[in-house]
Design a protein around this motif. Structure first.
Motif, short mmCIF file in Angstrom:
data_model
loop_
_atom_site.label_atom_id
_atom_site.label_comp_id
_atom_site.label_asym_id
_atom_site.label_seq_id
_atom_site.Cartn_x
_atom_site.Cartn_y
_atom_site.Cartn_z
N THR A 146 42.89 79.50 88.09
CA THR A 146 41.74 78.76 87.58
C THR A 146 40.41 79.24 88.15
O THR A 146 39.39 78.58 88.02
N ASP A 147 40.40 80.42 88.79
CA ASP A 147 39.20 80.91 89.46
C ASP A 147 38.00 81.03 88.53
O ASP A 147 36.85 80.87 88.96
N ALA A 148 38.25 81.31 87.25
CA ALA A 148 37.15 81.53 86.31
C ALA A 148 36.42 80.24 85.96
O ALA A 148 35.29 80.29 85.48
N ALA A 149 37.04 79.10 86.19
CA ALA A 149 36.42 77.83 85.83
C ALA A 149 35.53 77.32 86.95
O ALA A 149 35.69 77.67 88.12
N ARG A 156 40.35 69.63 85.90
CA ARG A 156 40.27 68.97 84.60
C ARG A 156 40.55 69.95 83.47
O ARG A 156 41.25 69.62 82.51
N VAL A 157 40.00 71.15 83.58
CA VAL A 157 40.25 72.17 82.55
C VAL A 157 41.74 72.53 82.52
O VAL A 157 42.33 72.69 81.46
N LEU A 158 42.34 72.65 83.69
CA LEU A 158 43.76 72.97 83.78
C LEU A 158 44.60 71.88 83.10
O LEU A 158 45.52 72.18 82.32
N PHE A 159 44.31 70.62 83.41
CA PHE A 159 45.02 69.50 82.79
C PHE A 159 44.86 69.55 81.28
O PHE A 159 45.85 69.43 80.53
N CYS A 160 43.65 69.75 80.82
CA CYS A 160 43.36 69.80 79.39
C CYS A 160 44.10 70.97 78.74
O CYS A 160 44.64 70.85 77.63
N GLY A 178 57.26 69.80 80.88
CA GLY A 178 56.47 69.16 81.91
C GLY A 178 55.32 70.09 82.31
O GLY A 178 55.28 71.26 81.92
N TYR A 179 54.40 69.57 83.09
CA TYR A 179 53.28 70.40 83.54
C TYR A 179 53.78 71.63 84.29
O TYR A 179 53.20 72.72 84.20
N GLU A 180 54.87 71.46 85.04
CA GLU A 180 55.41 72.57 85.83
C GLU A 180 56.04 73.65 84.96
O GLU A 180 56.31 74.76 85.44
N ASP A 181 56.24 73.36 83.68
CA ASP A 181 56.87 74.31 82.76
C ASP A 181 55.85 75.18 82.02
O ASP A 181 56.23 76.00 81.18
N ILE A 182 54.57 74.97 82.31
CA ILE A 182 53.50 75.72 81.64
C ILE A 182 52.67 76.42 82.70
O ILE A 182 52.10 75.78 83.58
N GLU A 183 52.60 77.73 82.61
CA GLU A 183 51.81 78.54 83.55
C GLU A 183 50.50 78.93 82.86
O GLU A 183 50.51 79.57 81.81
N VAL A 184 49.38 78.55 83.46
CA VAL A 184 48.06 78.76 82.86
C VAL A 184 47.28 79.77 83.67
O VAL A 184 47.21 79.69 84.90
N ASP A 185 46.67 80.71 82.97
CA ASP A 185 45.76 81.67 83.58
C ASP A 185 44.42 81.57 82.86
O ASP A 185 44.21 82.20 81.82
N LEU A 186 43.53 80.73 83.40
CA LEU A 186 42.22 80.57 82.77
C LEU A 186 41.40 81.84 82.88
O LEU A 186 40.54 82.10 82.05
N ASN A 187 41.66 82.64 83.91
CA ASN A 187 40.92 83.90 84.09
C ASN A 187 41.16 84.83 82.91
O ASN A 187 40.24 85.51 82.44
#
Length: 229
Positions: A146-149, A156-160, A178-187
């Motif tokens: 989430t470094d880019a946010a 909040r962006v991660l949750f959204c 679940g939340y743990e089943d989704i890997e997010v890379d906002l960068n």
């Protein structure tokens, strides 16, 4: 009949729409609306019957979101289509169209796109405020980036984003995540589910946090492992 929004609400609505249009892929139509008293009247009769929630606030929010979506569908030549709520809780869209609805306590948003361009679509909206630490502890994993946010709003962006990703992939995979089943890379503007489903992300943070999650139409049935969704 609903009253026109206050000047402050109208400005927030216009500002958010501008931000949403700026992040949306070319083939995705987006809209937003400040939720108002009386918005439940925008539900078509079939829609009203399909929504089991009886709380006035929930029905107002559903009416506001569907009012937006009706307008977006009309823009592509689909008029008076009842967007029913399926037993799973997902909205049912016309053939050839993918879409998503969301709301928080004050704002409703919607997005639609042709499935030829966007295989599946998810949207979520949240207040532009820091996510409480106890919720962040449930949502975030070590693999999320989430470094880019903005640091204050990254949680909040991660949750959204994870909410939007779930909405985008559930119609394809019919898998509870679940939340743990989704890997997010906002960068990098992307996410991946535990099953290997790849999802693209775009987001804005003013005046509210909105995240669009989408799977390209040309590959929407492909998983990272080569299987079929």
């Amino acid at each position: 009949m609903t009253r026109p929004p206050s000047p402050e609400s109208a400005l927030a609505q216009a500002s958010l729409l501008q931000a949403m249009v700026a992040i949306a892929p070319k083939s995705v139509r987006v809209g937003c609306r400040v939720i108002q008293d009386g918005d439940e009247a925008h539900l078509l009769p079939e829609e009203a019957r399909s929504i089991l929630a009886r709380q006035p606030a929930m029905r107002r929010a559903s009416g506001a979101a569907r009012w937006i979506a009706h307008g977006l569908l009309a823009d592509v030549g689909v008029n008076d289509f009842a967007i029913l709520r399926a037993p799973s809780g997902t909205p049912v869209w016309p053939d050839g169209i993918t879409g998503s609805l969301a709301h928080d306590d004050e704002m409703a948003v919607a997005a639609v796109a042709p499935v030829a361009d966007i295989g599946s679509l998810g949207i979520d909206v949240e207040p532009a405020q820091p996510l409480p630490d106890d919720i962040l502890a449930l949502v975030a994993t070590r693999s999320d980036r989430t470094d880019a946010a903005d640091r204050r709003l990254a949680g909040r962006v991660l949750f959204c984003a994870k909410e939007a990703v779930y909405k985008a992939v559930y119609p394809l995979d019919r898998e509870i995540l679940g939340y743990e089943d989704i890997e997010v890379d906002l960068n990098a503007g992307r996410a991946m589910t535990k099953g290997g489903r790849k999802v693209s992300l775009a987001y804005c943070v003013a005046p509210r946090v909105v995240v669009l999650a989408f799977v390209d139409g040309g590959r929407f049935r492909s998983r990272a492992d080569g299987g079929n969704g």
